[in-house]
Design an enzyme around this catalytic site. Structure first.
Site, PDB file in Angstrom:
ATOM      1  N   GLY A  14       0.841  -1.189   0.000  1.00  0.00           N
ATOM      2  CA  GLY A  14       0.000   0.000   0.000  1.00  0.00           C
ATOM      3  C   GLY A  14       0.871   1.231   0.000  1.00  0.00           C
ATOM      4  CB  CYS A  15       0.349   4.537   1.509  1.00  0.00           C
ATOM      5  SG  CYS A  15       1.210   6.088   1.748  1.00  0.00           S
ATOM      6  CG  PHE A  16       6.032   5.088  -0.433  1.00  0.00           C
ATOM      7  CD1 PHE A  16       5.507   6.270   0.045  1.00  0.00           C
ATOM      8  CD2 PHE A  16       6.591   5.089  -1.706  1.00  0.00           C
ATOM      9  CE1 PHE A  16       5.524   7.437  -0.703  1.00  0.00           C
ATOM     10  CE2 PHE A  16       6.621   6.246  -2.465  1.00  0.00           C
ATOM     11  CZ  PHE A  16       6.087   7.426  -1.961  1.00  0.00           C
ATOM     12  CD1 TRP A  17       4.874   8.519   2.545  1.00  0.00           C
ATOM     13  CD2 TRP A  17       2.793   9.258   2.897  1.00  0.00           C
ATOM     14  NE1 TRP A  17       4.667   9.609   1.728  1.00  0.00           N
ATOM     15  CE2 TRP A  17       3.399  10.077   1.926  1.00  0.00           C
ATOM     16  CE3 TRP A  17       1.490   9.527   3.285  1.00  0.00           C
ATOM     17  CZ2 TRP A  17       2.739  11.150   1.332  1.00  0.00           C
ATOM     18  CZ3 TRP A  17       0.833  10.591   2.696  1.00  0.00           C
ATOM     19  CH2 TRP A  17       1.454  11.396   1.728  1.00  0.00           C
ATOM     20  CB  CYS A  18       1.498   2.500   5.788  1.00  0.00           C
ATOM     21  SG  CYS A  18       0.055   3.566   5.673  1.00  0.00           S
TER      22      CYS A  18
END
EC number: 1.8.4.11
Length: 179
Positions: A14-18
């Site tokens: 998913g989102c790489f920030w997570c």
């Protein structure tokens, strides 16, 4: 002082920030870099291009870890239990191929370990796991503003509502693996 056995894992959940925020807390992880992999469009993609879903790239992280402290298998178990590997091209409200669940392997040993880990964790999920296992061809580092995103923006809305619960889950499931 220990001899370091540095290895690299490249994962998209998913989102790489997570995923970046999750692995920055794991013992043995030396570095986490957000980036892009798995696309079909030539050249270094931008965040804006990735978000279009037209390049074929996934948002990924590249983890440099000391295998004397944490194994590749344990990295994958943390990965598979801190995102939803049963949703195709989606994590929560983030939808598109850029948010797919994917393990990009660096060698045949990593590929084999990934296949075993997926079979092992599959029994804990009601739906089938859709995590892709693909060879890493090229990793592109994301723009500077995407690096250390959660650490730099902990009160931002997305961080509070999406990333913080993932970190709570990490701390509950993998407390013994944390820094």
């Amino acid at each position: 002082m220990t001899n370091k056995n540095m290895q690299i894992a490249t994962l998209g959940g998913g989102c790489f920030w997570c995923t970046e925020a999750v692995f920055q807390e794991v013992k043995g992880v030396e570095k986490v870099v957000s980036g892009y992999a798995g696309g079909t469009v030539p050249g270094h993609p931008t965040y804006r291009e990735i978000c279009s879903g037209l390049t074929g790239h996934a948002e990924v992280i590249q983890i440099t870890f000391d295998a004397n402290i944490i194994s590749y298998e344990d990295i994958l178990v943390v990965f598979m239990t801190t995102h939803d590997p049963t949703t195709l091209n989606q994590q929560g409200a983030d939808k598109g191929t850029q948010y797919r669940s994917v393990i990009f392997y660096h060698n045949e040993e990593q590929k084999n370990i990934a296949e075993v880990v997926i079979k092992e964790v599959a029994k804990f999920y009601e739906k089938p796991i859709v995590t892709e296992i693909s060879p890493l061809e090229t990793f592109y580092e994301a723009e500077k503003e995407h690096q250390n995103y959660y650490r730099n923006n902990p009160t931002q809305g997305y961080c509070s509502f999406v990333i913080s619960p993932k970190l709570t889950r990490l701390r509950k499931l993998h407390a013994e693996k944390l820094k």
